[in-house]
Design a protein around this motif. Structure first.
Motif, PDB file in Angstrom:
ATOM      1  N   UNK A 240       0.800  -1.214   0.000  1.00  0.00           N
ATOM      2  CA  UNK A 240       0.000   0.000   0.000  1.00  0.00           C
ATOM      3  C   UNK A 240       0.834   1.266   0.000  1.00  0.00           C
ATOM      4  N   UNK A 241       1.969   1.243   0.703  1.00  0.00           N
ATOM      5  CA  UNK A 241       2.839   2.423   0.750  1.00  0.00           C
ATOM      6  C   UNK A 241       3.368   2.788  -0.631  1.00  0.00           C
ATOM      7  N   UNK A 242       3.738   1.788  -1.421  1.00  0.00           N
ATOM      8  CA  UNK A 242       4.246   2.083  -2.762  1.00  0.00           C
ATOM      9  C   UNK A 242       3.133   2.567  -3.687  1.00  0.00           C
ATOM     10  N   UNK A 243       1.882   2.142  -3.451  1.00  0.00           N
ATOM     11  CA  UNK A 243       0.756   2.706  -4.211  1.00  0.00           C
ATOM     12  C   UNK A 243       0.664   4.213  -3.980  1.00  0.00           C
ATOM     13  N   UNK A 244       0.772   4.608  -2.707  1.00  0.00           N
ATOM     14  CA  UNK A 244       0.676   6.029  -2.368  1.00  0.00           C
ATOM     15  C   UNK A 244       1.842   6.804  -2.958  1.00  0.00           C
ATOM     16  N   UNK A 245       3.051   6.257  -2.858  1.00  0.00           N
ATOM     17  CA  UNK A 245       4.225   6.933  -3.425  1.00  0.00           C
ATOM     18  C   UNK A 245       4.057   7.182  -4.919  1.00  0.00           C
ATOM     19  N   UNK A 246       3.410   6.242  -5.609  1.00  0.00           N
ATOM     20  CA  UNK A 246       3.286   6.336  -7.063  1.00  0.00           C
ATOM     21  C   UNK A 246       2.501   7.557  -7.510  1.00  0.00           C
ATOM     22  N   UNK A 247       1.581   8.048  -6.667  1.00  0.00           N
ATOM     23  CA  UNK A 247       0.763   9.198  -7.086  1.00  0.00           C
ATOM     24  C   UNK A 247       1.295  10.516  -6.528  1.00  0.00           C
ATOM     25  N   UNK A 248       2.560  10.504  -6.043  1.00  0.00           N
ATOM     26  CA  UNK A 248       3.194  11.732  -5.565  1.00  0.00           C
ATOM     27  C   UNK A 248       4.507  12.016  -6.272  1.00  0.00           C
ATOM     28  N   UNK A 249       4.666  11.480  -7.480  1.00  0.00           N
ATOM     29  CA  UNK A 249       5.904  11.716  -8.241  1.00  0.00           C
ATOM     30  C   UNK A 249       5.606  12.543  -9.489  1.00  0.00           C
ATOM     31  N   UNK A 250       4.509  13.296  -9.447  1.00  0.00           N
ATOM     32  CA  UNK A 250       4.169  14.146 -10.579  1.00  0.00           C
ATOM     33  C   UNK A 250       3.749  13.332 -11.785  1.00  0.00           C
ATOM     34  N   UNK A 251       4.227  13.735 -12.946  1.00  0.00           N
ATOM     35  CA  UNK A 251       3.837  13.083 -14.203  1.00  0.00           C
ATOM     36  C   UNK A 251       4.970  12.216 -14.764  1.00  0.00           C
ATOM     37  N   UNK A 252       5.850  11.785 -13.890  1.00  0.00           N
ATOM     38  CA  UNK A 252       6.956  10.925 -14.313  1.00  0.00           C
ATOM     39  C   UNK A 252       6.418   9.506 -14.536  1.00  0.00           C
ATOM     40  N   UNK A 253       6.085   9.199 -15.766  1.00  0.00           N
ATOM     41  CA  UNK A 253       5.444   7.916 -16.081  1.00  0.00           C
ATOM     42  C   UNK A 253       6.303   6.737 -15.657  1.00  0.00           C
ATOM     43  N   UNK A 254       7.622   6.833 -15.866  1.00  0.00           N
ATOM     44  CA  UNK A 254       8.525   5.741 -15.511  1.00  0.00           C
ATOM     45  C   UNK A 254       8.463   5.444 -14.011  1.00  0.00           C
ATOM     46  N   UNK A 255       8.541   6.503 -13.171  1.00  0.00           N
ATOM     47  CA  UNK A 255       8.487   6.298 -11.729  1.00  0.00           C
ATOM     48  C   UNK A 255       7.113   5.790 -11.279  1.00  0.00           C
ATOM     49  N   UNK A 256       6.069   6.296 -11.884  1.00  0.00           N
ATOM     50  CA  UNK A 256       4.721   5.845 -11.536  1.00  0.00           C
ATOM     51  C   UNK A 256       4.580   4.347 -11.781  1.00  0.00           C
ATOM     52  N   UNK A 257       4.981   3.893 -12.952  1.00  0.00           N
ATOM     53  CA  UNK A 257       4.882   2.457 -13.269  1.00  0.00           C
ATOM     54  C   UNK A 257       5.807   1.651 -12.372  1.00  0.00           C
ATOM     55  N   UNK A 258       7.007   2.171 -12.074  1.00  0.00           N
ATOM     56  CA  UNK A 258       7.953   1.470 -11.208  1.00  0.00           C
ATOM     57  C   UNK A 258       7.370   1.260  -9.815  1.00  0.00           C
ATOM     58  N   UNK A 259       6.819   2.322  -9.216  1.00  0.00           N
ATOM     59  CA  UNK A 259       6.279   2.205  -7.856  1.00  0.00           C
ATOM     60  C   UNK A 259       5.047   1.302  -7.811  1.00  0.00           C
ATOM     61  N   UNK A 260       4.186   1.398  -8.813  1.00  0.00           N
ATOM     62  CA  UNK A 260       3.037   0.499  -8.852  1.00  0.00           C
ATOM     63  C   UNK A 260       3.488  -0.956  -9.053  1.00  0.00           C
ATOM     64  N   UNK A 261       4.557  -1.141  -9.814  1.00  0.00           N
ATOM     65  CA  UNK A 261       5.077  -2.493 -10.042  1.00  0.00           C
ATOM     66  C   UNK A 261       5.647  -3.081  -8.755  1.00  0.00           C
ATOM     67  N   UNK A 262       6.408  -2.283  -8.006  1.00  0.00           N
ATOM     68  CA  UNK A 262       6.931  -2.751  -6.714  1.00  0.00           C
ATOM     69  C   UNK A 262       5.778  -3.081  -5.775  1.00  0.00           C
ATOM     70  N   UNK A 263       4.755  -2.229  -5.777  1.00  0.00           N
ATOM     71  CA  UNK A 263       3.590  -2.469  -4.936  1.00  0.00           C
ATOM     72  C   UNK A 263       2.958  -3.822  -5.238  1.00  0.00           C
TER      73      UNK A 263
END
Length: 480
Positions: A364-387
């Protein structure tokens, strides 16, 4: 030669000598593809709905504020594919995506009872046939009858699909020894993640190059093909299998003590079971997990489409990546769990608790992190993937606990637990529809904070009182 061997037909005895793969492995492979089909049938609408509804537009002020991401440059052809013809509100889309789980909840208990009484094979076939036929008729329903009829159709589909988990819980209990159950169980039930991967990626590809009805026709065809092979290859228990090999039969007798189902089980001990705190904490943890999972599997493509404004092919591919890692991680966690339990079966409870925790709070923590990295698509997908990779520990955690607690009533307990977990499948998409009426990033941040809370809070009681030990009421018939 035992009585069970004598009951095999002559052709079965001959054929058993030429089948090199253990039948429990064949059952696991077919189970894996069953859950894949279950998830492709239920989830293909998650990407397709972005093609069905009217294209979402934002003002320049909204785009400049960072509440949505800048729209990427699209070709003229991609621009045409960015929306559809149906004027369905966000709330209506939530109702359509969540309707499946109303029937899904209701399908579990009948499937559990019937699997224990008559065997799981034909129960599963009937359920999957219902979901398959209605998937093929979905385009006709959308074009001729409208969203209300689609909601009803999806609910009936869910009823049939709800047969899968109780049926396979019964098959696991009758075919797989405890020390193999984490890996094979994770393999079978991890088909949900592979199904989501295929649903999202294949749906995106089909929508990019052809018309949307072909999404439903394609997945309906492959589900029908699976039904045919399952009927030919799989049986409810080792005793009824006509070409089970002698070596595997001896192995199962050694590690499980039986080949057939107990046909003389008394009625399910409802009162005793629901007086058990172990049962209640299992239910709570299941609902918590399912909330986080269904937010991702049902609504993640909408997030990519509405906030990142990705074109349809990228939405399909990017939304599938986290679930691919979920599947690989579930096998890894299952292997680790089996290794520990095989060395000391008394540590099974500890293993189930740790795996359940890993699949909840860190995920759940990585889900939340994913929506606080702006519009960086790579980081968003990375954090959701780790989650989702961390959530892969779930199958070696609470998902197999019903089989540990009660081999005799595993199907019914799975039906209760997984069925009530389906409440999250109904409410999660509805809540996303309510919370994201403007489809802006701050609204989605609330969605994932809520997911973190619901993942974590119900898991705490399970980590205190949960158990993988066989319960007294499992052997109620012998005591009586």
């Amino acid at each position: 030669m035992t009585d069970a061997e004598d009951k095999r037909p002559e052709w079965g005895k001959k054929l058993s000598k030429f089948v090199p793969i253990p039948q429990r492995v064949i059952m696991a492979i077919m189970g894996f593809f069953s859950i894949i089909n279950n998830y492709t049938l239920r989830s293909c609408i998650s990407v397709t709905i972005t093609r069905l509804v009217l294209k979402r537009t934002y003002s320049n002020e909204t785009a400049a504020s960072g509440e949505v991401c800048p729209k990427p440059e699209l070709t003229e052809e991609e621009e045409k594919l960015a929306g559809g013809e149906y004027d369905w509100s966000q709330e209506m889309q939530g109702y359509i995506l969540g309707a499946f789980y109303i029937g899904y909840i209701l399908g579990h208990l009948p499937a559990g009872f019937l699997s224990e009484k008559y065997g799981a094979k034909w129960v599963l076939v009937c359920g999957m046939s219902t979901a398959t036929i209605l998937t093929i008729f979905t385009p006709l329903c959308i074009k001729l009858l409208g969203p209300v009829a689609l909601i009803i159709l999806r609910a009936i589909m869910g009823f049939g699909a709800g047969f899968s988990y109780p049926s396979f819980s019964a098959l696991l209990a009758h075919w797989v020894p405890t020390h193999e159950r984490s890996l094979l169980g994770a393999f079978i039930m991890g088909g949900g993640q592979m199904g989501t991967v295929l649903s999202n990626s294949v749906s995106g590809t089909i929508l990019r190059y052809t018309t949307w009805p072909w999404v439903f026709y394609t997945f309906g065809f492959f589900a029908a093909l699976w039904i045919l092979f399952f009927i030919l290859l799989c049986y409810s228990d080792p005793e009824s299998h006509p070409y089970l090999g002698d070596k595997e039969k001896e192995y199962l007798m050694q590690h499980m003590g039986r080949l057939g189902r107990d046909h003389n089980l008394p009625a399910f001990p409802w009162l005793t079971v629901f007086k058990s705190k172990e049962m209640w904490v299992l239910i709570c943890a299941q609902i918590g997990h399912d909330w986080g999972f269904y937010v991702m599997s049902t609504c993640f493509p909408k997030f990519l489409n509405d906030v990142l404004q990705l074109q349809i092919l990228k939405t399909g591919i990017y939304s599938s990546i986290p679930f691919l890692l979920f599947w690989f991680a579930s096998l890894l966690f299952g292997t680790i769990s089996d290794f520990i339990i095989k060395r000391d079966v008394k540590r099974a409870t500890c293993v189930r608790k740790w795996m359940t925790f890993i699949a909840a709070t860190p995920s759940g923590l990585f889900m939340v992190l994913a929506v606080y990295v702006g519009c960086n698509t790579l980081l968003i997908i990375l954090f959701f993937t780790i989650s989702m990779a961390l959530m892969g520990a779930f199958y070696a955690g609470i998902k197999l606990t019903p089989n540990d607690m009660t081999p005799n009533y595993a199907a019914t307990v799975m039906a209760i637990v997984n069925g009530l977990g389906g409440i999250a499948g109904v409410l999660a998409p509805y809540s996303v529809g309510w919370l994201t009426k403007k489809t802006l990033l701050p609204e989605w941040q609330i969605v994932f904070w809520l997911a973190l809370a619901i993942l974590t809070i119900p898991t705490i009681p399970f980590c205190i009182w949960g158990t993988a030990e066989v319960q007294e009421w499992n052997e109620q018939s012998k005591k009586e």
